[in-house]
Design a protein around this motif. Sequence first.
Motif, mmCIF file in Angstrom:
data_model
loop_
_atom_site.group_PDB
_atom_site.id
_atom_site.type_symbol
_atom_site.label_atom_id
_atom_site.label_comp_id
_atom_site.label_asym_id
_atom_site.label_seq_id
_atom_site.Cartn_x
_atom_site.Cartn_y
_atom_site.Cartn_z
ATOM 1 N N GLU A 121 -0.656 11.355 0.566
ATOM 2 C CA GLU A 121 -0.212 11.204 1.951
ATOM 3 C C GLU A 121 -1.138 10.310 2.776
ATOM 4 O O GLU A 121 -2.244 9.967 2.373
ATOM 5 C CB GLU A 121 -0.118 12.586 2.612
ATOM 6 C CG GLU A 121 0.875 13.526 1.955
ATOM 7 C CD GLU A 121 1.004 14.828 2.702
ATOM 8 O OE1 GLU A 121 1.892 14.915 3.570
ATOM 9 O OE2 GLU A 121 0.222 15.752 2.419
ATOM 10 N N ASN A 122 -0.617 9.954 3.960
ATOM 11 C CA ASN A 122 -1.383 9.225 4.977
ATOM 12 C C ASN A 122 -1.877 7.865 4.489
ATOM 13 O O ASN A 122 -3.010 7.455 4.763
ATOM 14 C CB ASN A 122 -2.565 10.061 5.467
ATOM 15 C CG ASN A 122 -2.138 11.381 6.054
ATOM 16 O OD1 ASN A 122 -1.085 11.481 6.682
ATOM 17 N ND2 ASN A 122 -2.934 12.424 5.832
ATOM 18 N N GLN A 123 -1.027 7.161 3.771
ATOM 19 C CA GLN A 123 -1.344 5.810 3.322
ATOM 20 C C GLN A 123 -0.530 4.808 4.137
ATOM 21 O O GLN A 123 0.679 4.969 4.292
ATOM 22 C CB GLN A 123 -1.031 5.651 1.834
ATOM 23 C CG GLN A 123 -1.725 6.668 0.953
ATOM 24 C CD GLN A 123 -3.233 6.630 1.101
ATOM 25 O OE1 GLN A 123 -3.857 5.572 0.982
ATOM 26 N NE2 GLN A 123 -3.833 7.777 1.368
ATOM 27 N N PHE A 124 -1.199 3.791 4.652
ATOM 28 C CA PHE A 124 -0.545 2.836 5.546
ATOM 29 C C PHE A 124 -0.454 1.462 4.892
ATOM 30 O O PHE A 124 -1.359 1.025 4.193
ATOM 31 C CB PHE A 124 -1.309 2.730 6.861
ATOM 32 C CG PHE A 124 -1.162 3.943 7.737
ATOM 33 C CD1 PHE A 124 -0.179 3.998 8.716
ATOM 34 C CD2 PHE A 124 -2.006 5.037 7.572
ATOM 35 C CE1 PHE A 124 -0.046 5.110 9.524
ATOM 36 C CE2 PHE A 124 -1.869 6.166 8.375
ATOM 37 C CZ PHE A 124 -0.887 6.196 9.349
ATOM 38 N N HIS A 125 0.670 0.805 5.151
ATOM 39 C CA HIS A 125 0.868 -0.577 4.737
ATOM 40 C C HIS A 125 1.481 -1.329 5.920
ATOM 41 O O HIS A 125 2.558 -0.969 6.405
ATOM 42 C CB HIS A 125 1.804 -0.647 3.525
ATOM 43 C CG HIS A 125 2.137 -2.048 3.110
ATOM 44 N ND1 HIS A 125 1.214 -2.880 2.511
ATOM 45 C CD2 HIS A 125 3.282 -2.781 3.244
ATOM 46 C CE1 HIS A 125 1.786 -4.050 2.268
ATOM 47 N NE2 HIS A 125 3.028 -4.022 2.707
ATOM 48 N N ASN A 126 0.750 -2.337 6.416
ATOM 49 C CA ASN A 126 1.186 -3.068 7.620
ATOM 50 C C ASN A 126 1.483 -2.116 8.772
ATOM 51 O O ASN A 126 2.478 -2.253 9.473
ATOM 52 C CB ASN A 126 2.413 -3.927 7.311
ATOM 53 C CG ASN A 126 2.107 -5.060 6.357
ATOM 54 O OD1 ASN A 126 0.965 -5.497 6.241
ATOM 55 N ND2 ASN A 126 3.126 -5.533 5.647
ATOM 56 N N GLY A 152 1.224 2.293 -6.400
ATOM 57 C CA GLY A 152 1.299 1.575 -5.142
ATOM 58 C C GLY A 152 1.975 2.377 -4.046
ATOM 59 O O GLY A 152 2.127 3.595 -4.142
ATOM 60 N N TRP A 153 2.407 1.680 -3.021
ATOM 61 C CA TRP A 153 2.854 2.285 -1.761
ATOM 62 C C TRP A 153 4.372 2.335 -1.656
ATOM 63 O O TRP A 153 5.081 1.416 -2.083
ATOM 64 C CB TRP A 153 2.291 1.472 -0.609
ATOM 65 C CG TRP A 153 2.598 1.972 0.777
ATOM 66 C CD1 TRP A 153 1.869 2.857 1.513
ATOM 67 C CD2 TRP A 153 3.695 1.586 1.612
ATOM 68 N NE1 TRP A 153 2.443 3.050 2.750
ATOM 69 C CE2 TRP A 153 3.577 2.278 2.838
ATOM 70 C CE3 TRP A 153 4.781 0.717 1.436
ATOM 71 C CZ2 TRP A 153 4.479 2.130 3.883
ATOM 72 C CZ3 TRP A 153 5.692 0.574 2.467
ATOM 73 C CH2 TRP A 153 5.542 1.274 3.674
ATOM 74 N N LEU A 168 4.887 -0.844 -7.388
ATOM 75 C CA LEU A 168 5.590 -0.757 -6.109
ATOM 76 C C LEU A 168 4.935 -1.774 -5.169
ATOM 77 O O LEU A 168 4.635 -2.880 -5.583
ATOM 78 C CB LEU A 168 5.529 0.678 -5.595
ATOM 79 C CG LEU A 168 6.159 1.715 -6.559
ATOM 80 C CD1 LEU A 168 5.849 3.138 -6.115
ATOM 81 C CD2 LEU A 168 7.650 1.497 -6.687
ATOM 82 N N ILE A 169 4.733 -1.441 -3.923
ATOM 83 C CA ILE A 169 4.038 -2.358 -3.012
ATOM 84 C C ILE A 169 2.539 -2.160 -3.209
ATOM 85 O O ILE A 169 2.015 -1.062 -3.004
ATOM 86 C CB ILE A 169 4.450 -2.103 -1.549
ATOM 87 C CG1 ILE A 169 5.936 -2.384 -1.367
ATOM 88 C CG2 ILE A 169 3.622 -2.975 -0.608
ATOM 89 C CD1 ILE A 169 6.456 -2.067 0.019
ATOM 90 N N VAL A 170 1.867 -3.204 -3.629
ATOM 91 C CA VAL A 170 0.467 -3.096 -4.027
ATOM 92 C C VAL A 170 -0.388 -4.064 -3.230
ATOM 93 O O VAL A 170 -0.092 -5.251 -3.166
ATOM 94 C CB VAL A 170 0.306 -3.389 -5.539
ATOM 95 C CG1 VAL A 170 -1.162 -3.478 -5.908
ATOM 96 C CG2 VAL A 170 1.008 -2.330 -6.360
#
Length: 244
Positions: free
Chosen positions: A85-90, A114-115, A195-197
């Motif tokens: 949890e609590n992982q941010f992307h942009n 990844g995200w 995924l989004i890395v």
Amino acid sequence: MSNSIKFVFDFNWRLSLCVLAVFPALISLSLWQVDRAKEKVQLKKNWQLQQAAEPAEFDPSAEYSDNRRVLLTGTYLSDAYWLKENQFHNSVLGYHVIMPFQLESGAVIIVNRGWVRGSASRDFMPVVKTPMAKQNISGVLTFPTDSKLIEEVVGDVKIWPHKILEVDLSVMSSQIDGVFHAKILRIDADSPSALIVRWRPINISPAKHYGYAVQWFLLAMALLILYVFASTNISQILKGKKKR
């Protein structure tokens, strides 16, 4: 006739004891931040060297340096996996998908794929597509960056995927009754199941650590100056010189 003011030191043992305790602590914090900055510089150099190196075929029985790039062949065990949890992307809230990956030898390593986008709702579960066929993936081996201040709850998991705050391999292995490799794999962005890395080798830059070091040092100097002004008549001497 001279009207110069003589320098006077008024010893206050309570104030002196307080300064004697706090001043070295502030200097120690400043030096610690300098050491942390040097460590981050070295970590960044090691990361860059490993990224430039050719990935090696992963051997679960071998010893690897941190941030070593490797190639793996196997299949994902997608029945039970974790969402960090609590992982941010942009600036968008989401999760890191943490999934077991079984090698052809039978050994299992945890892969951070990844995200994925998340939600503020605790009931929200993202849809994660996982290829079922054998995969050839590459990535960087690293130790889990779990915080000692956060302890995952040990116990049976009834709903998968399971949300976690930190990657704790000992707790995770007990949740699915498995044995994992000591390091996890951060998958490369060009691997087919990524995924989004966007990995960062360090979370705080050396420049910030040096900035914190300067702040602690200035606080120590300010404390020393205040002590001198509080324990002496230096302010009266300075005022007297100005009047002249």
